[in-house]
Design a protein around this motif. Sequence first.
Motif, PDB file in Angstrom:
ATOM      1  N   PHE A  68       0.812  -1.213   0.000  1.00 43.55           N
ATOM      2  CA  PHE A  68       0.000   0.000   0.000  1.00 43.55           C
ATOM      3  C   PHE A  68       0.849   1.267   0.000  1.00 43.55           C
ATOM      4  N   SER A  69       2.167   1.101  -0.096  1.00 41.38           N
ATOM      5  CA  SER A  69       3.048   2.261  -0.095  1.00 41.38           C
ATOM      6  C   SER A  69       2.964   2.992  -1.426  1.00 41.38           C
ATOM      7  N   GLY A  70       3.203   4.260  -1.375  1.00 39.82           N
ATOM      8  CA  GLY A  70       3.256   5.087  -2.578  1.00 39.82           C
ATOM      9  C   GLY A  70       3.940   6.389  -2.238  1.00 39.82           C
ATOM     10  N   SER A  71       4.115   7.235  -3.234  1.00 43.71           N
ATOM     11  CA  SER A  71       4.781   8.512  -2.999  1.00 43.71           C
ATOM     12  C   SER A  71       3.782   9.605  -2.644  1.00 43.71           C
ATOM     13  N   GLU A  72       2.502   9.221  -2.416  1.00 47.67           N
ATOM     14  CA  GLU A  72       1.528  10.204  -1.993  1.00 47.67           C
ATOM     15  C   GLU A  72       1.576  10.373  -0.476  1.00 47.67           C
ATOM     16  N   LYS A  73       1.270  11.564  -0.044  1.00 44.39           N
ATOM     17  CA  LYS A  73       1.153  11.869   1.392  1.00 44.39           C
ATOM     18  C   LYS A  73       2.394  11.441   2.166  1.00 44.39           C
ATOM     19  N   LEU A  74       3.563  11.665   1.605  1.00 42.45           N
ATOM     20  CA  LEU A  74       4.798  11.282   2.301  1.00 42.45           C
ATOM     21  C   LEU A  74       4.962  12.047   3.602  1.00 42.45           C
ATOM     22  N   LEU A  75       4.548  13.305   3.635  1.00 41.87           N
ATOM     23  CA  LEU A  75       4.694  14.091   4.858  1.00 41.87           C
ATOM     24  C   LEU A  75       3.934  13.461   6.013  1.00 41.87           C
ATOM     25  N   SER A  76       2.675  13.076   5.774  1.00 45.01           N
ATOM     26  CA  SER A  76       1.884  12.472   6.851  1.00 45.01           C
ATOM     27  C   SER A  76       2.500  11.158   7.323  1.00 45.01           C
ATOM     28  N   LYS A  77       3.132  10.432   6.399  1.00 43.70           N
ATOM     29  CA  LYS A  77       3.772   9.171   6.771  1.00 43.70           C
ATOM     30  C   LYS A  77       5.033   9.417   7.597  1.00 43.70           C
ATOM     31  N   PHE A  78       5.842  10.404   7.209  1.00 43.52           N
ATOM     32  CA  PHE A  78       7.012  10.753   8.018  1.00 43.52           C
ATOM     33  C   PHE A  78       6.580  11.193   9.417  1.00 43.52           C
ATOM     34  N   PHE A  79       5.538  11.999   9.481  1.00 46.59           N
ATOM     35  CA  PHE A  79       5.047  12.488  10.776  1.00 46.59           C
ATOM     36  C   PHE A  79       4.574  11.323  11.639  1.00 46.59           C
ATOM     37  N   THR A  80       3.764  10.447  11.062  1.00 45.96           N
ATOM     38  CA  THR A  80       3.233   9.297  11.810  1.00 45.96           C
ATOM     39  C   THR A  80       4.357   8.388  12.298  1.00 45.96           C
ATOM     40  N   ALA A  81       5.327   8.099  11.430  1.00 49.36           N
ATOM     41  CA  ALA A  81       6.437   7.223  11.808  1.00 49.36           C
ATOM     42  C   ALA A  81       7.245   7.825  12.955  1.00 49.36           C
ATOM     43  N   SER A  82       7.538   9.123  12.870  1.00 50.09           N
ATOM     44  CA  SER A  82       8.330   9.777  13.917  1.00 50.09           C
ATOM     45  C   SER A  82       7.596   9.765  15.254  1.00 50.09           C
TER      46      SER A  82
END
Length: 412
Positions: free
Chosen positions: A285-299
């Motif tokens: 389900f990974s993609g290059s969309e919404k990368l910012l939200s994913k970085f934020f969630t991971a951190s």
Amino acid sequence: MKSQTGPLKPDVARPEKEKLGRAFWYLWSGTCLNRVGQLLPAFFTLYLVHQHLATVETAGWVIGAQGAGSIVAALLGGVLSDRFGSRRTIIYSQLITALFAGVLSLSMPVWGLAAVAFLAGCTTTVHRPAGAALVAQTVPASQRARAYGLLYWAANIGVSVAPTLVGAVMELAPRFMFILNAATSVTYALVATRIPEVSRRGDEGDGSPRKSWRLSAKSAAAPFLKVPIAPFILLNFLISAIYLQCRSALPVDMVAHGLSSGSVGLALSVNGILVVVLQPFTSYFSGSEKLLSKFFTASVLIGIGFGLHGVWHSQIGYVLSVAVWTLGEVVLAPLGTSLMAIWAPPEEQGSYQAAYFFAWNLGLAVGAPVGLWELENLGSTTFWSSTCALALIVAIGHIALAKSHPYGETDE
């Protein structure tokens, strides 16, 4: 005239989902093989001490030299990949790794072992930025995040198998550990010969001159001097210094709170199990969309997970805390390399990926001693609270950076 009772079907065929390609799956297989036979620091230390080649203290210097070689190789791999091609870099690095494995099995003074271990650490790690660059060069842009996640999964499968396999091999004969390392390295090199070489600017016959070594070194330094790459690298260095406490401060703190070595191993094994189980699904389900939200969630997940270690000291508490920051790790795994692939110039993919790997390797080199010092001097609760706070700062840092330099959400 016969009436049509079924639903109308369009004549245009449904578009197929883009595939990762054979080159990627050769890389995936080779990465898994490489990690299965890797020269693990823990077993290498046991070998040095039990074979009376070094004391516990001097063995530490040898292992440290091996780690230093990995840090240097993170940058070197990018330069070699951009200059000679990812495929060639992978093949020759693995063949040289096999050679150094054979040398390390010989008896020699500690300084000689340290020197060879440094070189072995270099050649063992050089293929990683080259592999990341190969993904950027061969996998469709819409599938890169998925590919990077699956590549991380391959590495973790190898890491999960390696301790058991290497331990069994050492039971037969300690030097067989080096034979295993050499065999898997040569096999990876053979697998890599099936990967087609990607054309690069500067190859013979393309009408442009090959870069000089001076320009190659300049390209390697460029990511550390450019915005948004430099601040992004800093943010990833900080999160890696937090995450890699699982290899240094966390086991020490667990024992200090009454856990046995077996209990520590059981709690930490949750990390590897969850990564192996969850990564294929998250990668799909990974993609290059919404990368910012994913970085934020991971951190945030990594911060909360490590922060819980300061307040939850039971066996089950440690297991659940490890599970929380492992979820953050699984989300984070493909993001950095994916974003670097978007930001990097096509002819400098290796150098940009190398800068990212350098930040992670440096996180261990710096984070381990600093973390252990802070744990001893600040105490468990304060130390783990500070790691949580730092992770939240990293999350906010990603938001601030993305305001001026979008994280690729609209690139695809």
